[in-house]
Write an enzyme that holds these catalytic residues in place. Structure first.
Site, mmCIF file in Angstrom:
data_model
loop_
_atom_site.group_PDB
_atom_site.id
_atom_site.type_symbol
_atom_site.label_atom_id
_atom_site.label_comp_id
_atom_site.label_asym_id
_atom_site.label_seq_id
_atom_site.Cartn_x
_atom_site.Cartn_y
_atom_site.Cartn_z
ATOM 1 N N MET A 30 -5.220 -6.145 -1.252
ATOM 2 C CA MET A 30 -5.156 -6.654 0.121
ATOM 3 C C MET A 30 -4.616 -5.572 1.064
ATOM 4 S SD MET A 30 -4.382 -10.674 -0.039
ATOM 5 C CE MET A 30 -2.610 -10.573 -0.151
ATOM 6 N N ALA A 32 -2.134 -2.512 2.697
ATOM 7 C CA ALA A 32 -0.695 -2.177 2.826
ATOM 8 C C ALA A 32 -0.266 -1.472 1.531
ATOM 9 C CB ALA A 32 0.148 -3.411 3.128
ATOM 10 N N HIS A 37 -0.415 0.124 -6.139
ATOM 11 C CA HIS A 37 -1.871 0.107 -5.980
ATOM 12 C C HIS A 37 -2.496 1.422 -6.468
ATOM 13 C CE1 HIS A 37 -0.668 -2.734 -2.561
ATOM 14 N NE2 HIS A 37 -1.447 -3.488 -3.311
ATOM 15 N N GLY A 147 -2.389 -5.603 -11.595
ATOM 16 C CA GLY A 147 -1.001 -5.308 -11.939
ATOM 17 C C GLY A 147 -0.328 -6.485 -12.636
HETATM 18 P P1 AMP Z 1 -2.181 -7.082 -3.573
HETATM 19 O O1 AMP Z 1 -2.642 -6.028 -2.614
HETATM 20 O O2 AMP Z 1 -0.750 -7.477 -3.395
HETATM 21 O O3 AMP Z 1 -3.124 -8.255 -3.643
HETATM 22 O O4 AMP Z 1 -2.230 -6.410 -5.011
HETATM 23 C C1 AMP Z 1 -3.398 -5.779 -5.475
HETATM 24 C C2 AMP Z 1 -3.197 -5.406 -6.918
HETATM 25 O O5 AMP Z 1 -2.074 -4.537 -7.030
HETATM 26 C C3 AMP Z 1 -2.880 -6.616 -7.814
HETATM 27 O O6 AMP Z 1 -3.558 -6.453 -9.046
HETATM 28 C C4 AMP Z 1 -1.388 -6.530 -7.981
HETATM 29 O O7 AMP Z 1 -0.925 -7.125 -9.177
HETATM 30 C C5 AMP Z 1 -1.197 -5.031 -8.020
HETATM 31 N N1 AMP Z 1 0.195 -4.679 -7.711
HETATM 32 C C6 AMP Z 1 0.926 -5.077 -6.642
HETATM 33 N N2 AMP Z 1 2.184 -4.602 -6.729
HETATM 34 C C7 AMP Z 1 2.261 -3.892 -7.884
HETATM 35 C C8 AMP Z 1 3.292 -3.158 -8.543
HETATM 36 N N3 AMP Z 1 4.514 -3.072 -8.036
HETATM 37 N N4 AMP Z 1 3.000 -2.579 -9.719
HETATM 38 C C9 AMP Z 1 1.751 -2.672 -10.254
HETATM 39 N N5 AMP Z 1 0.731 -3.336 -9.688
HETATM 40 C C10 AMP Z 1 0.980 -3.937 -8.515
#
Ligand code: AMP
Length: 292
Positions: A30, A32, A37, A147
């Site tokens: 998403m 940011a 990521h 993640g």
């Molecule tokens: P998001 O942008 O928050 O939807 O996350 C996108 C992907 O990044 C998802 O698969 C999350 O689980 C992964 N992710 C977010 N934060 C972390 C982190 N601290 N360590 C590893 N993967 C992450």
């Protein structure tokens, strides 16, 4: 890095890569972006070429009182980060591209979607599963990287991939943390300086649970007590849930005898943070490996 905004164009680019017998890796986000990521991209680059990433703030996974409108959108910086990390194609659709007028089909992974995050955020996993299925259908990657920070989410996506016979292998990657232990999250940007300092309490609670396990405790109630005591000692923290659950079903367990998670959701002011500790028994000795 090429940026693609339409589904037709994205399908065409992915189709071409498949025609060349290339292994496609996919990293949905998403935006940011942070090092959590880009670690997914680095992992994808070990196995795949091309690596395709997406940035889409999915309106369907936010509740009516959640932070959809104020979710951080930093597309220029994100584009630079993905390009530097070696992403080949960035899929950047508008909401109307993904959900045109008249859109009406949703995916629900039953059971798993109702617990923990699903209980606190009704409809959240329906929105997640729907958008991830759409993205996987558009890109049709060989591997998709998620993640472990969002442990229940990746479990639900793996279940969906299995149930719907998707040709994508779901790969789970480790949690990336700040030096003081706070798990990286786009929502950390909401924290005040004081809340940011206090937010280390999640990692401290999980570290204490790990020490308790290393000392031989296998009783969930005992572990939960250790975790809660630390969380409740932090005046800025309000616990949503703190549970020990089976890594497969996300149902509470009485003892650690199979792979489990200690899962936390904690409000720091208005910001809701999640974190977890993954526990895996090795052999018959009762010994555990920890992923924190
Ligand atoms: P998001 O942008 O928050 O939807 O996350 C996108 C992907 O990044 C998802 O698969 C999350 O689980 C992964 N992710 C977010 N934060 C972390 C982190 N601290 N360590 C590893 N993967 C992450």
């Amino acid at each position: 890095m090429e940026t693609i905004r339409t589904i037709d164009w994205m399908k065409q680019a992915a189709r071409q890569a498949r025609a060349e017998s290339r292994i496609i890796g996919f990293v949905p986000t998403m935006g940011a972006l942070h090092a959590g990521h880009t670690a997914l991209v680095q992992r994808a680059k070990q196995d795949c070429s091309p690596v395709i990433a997406s940035i889409f703030v999915n309106p369907k996974q936010f509740g009516p009182k959640e932070d959809f409108t104020k979710y951080p959108r930093t597309i220029e910086a994100d584009s630079g980060k993905f390009s530097a990390a070696g992403v080949d194609l960035l899929f950047l659709p508008e909401a109307t591209e993904i959900y045109p007028a008249g859109f009406g089909s949703y995916v629900t992974v039953e059971g798993l979607s109702d617990r923990l995050e699903g209980r606190s955020r009704p409809g959240h996993f329906r929105g997640v599963a729907t958008v991830v299925l759409k993205l996987l259908e558009i890109v049709q990657p060989d591997f998709a990287y998620f993640g472990r920070k969002d442990a229940q989410q990746v479990r639900i996506i793996s279940q969906m991939a299995r149930d719907l016979n998707l040709d994508t292998e779901i790969v789970v990657c480790p949690i990336v943390r700040e030096p003081d232990g706070l798990a990286l999250s786009s929502r950390n940007a909401y924290l005040s300086a004081e809340e940011r300092r206090a937010a280390t309490v999640l990692h401290r609670a999980l570290t204490a649970a790990k020490a308790e396990l290393a000392a031989g405790t296998r009783d969930s109630l005992r572990l939960q007590t250790v975790i809660r005591k630390i969380l409740e000692a932090e005046p800025l923290a309000a616990v949503d849930y703190a549970e020990i659950v089976d890594a497969d079903t996300f149902e509470p367990v009485a003892r650690i005898a199979r792979p489990c998670y200690a899962v936390l959701a904690v409000f720091m002011g208005k910001t809701r943070l999640i974190d977890n500790l993954y526990l895996e028994p090795v052999g018959d000795s009762g010994e555990l490996t920890y992923h924190l």
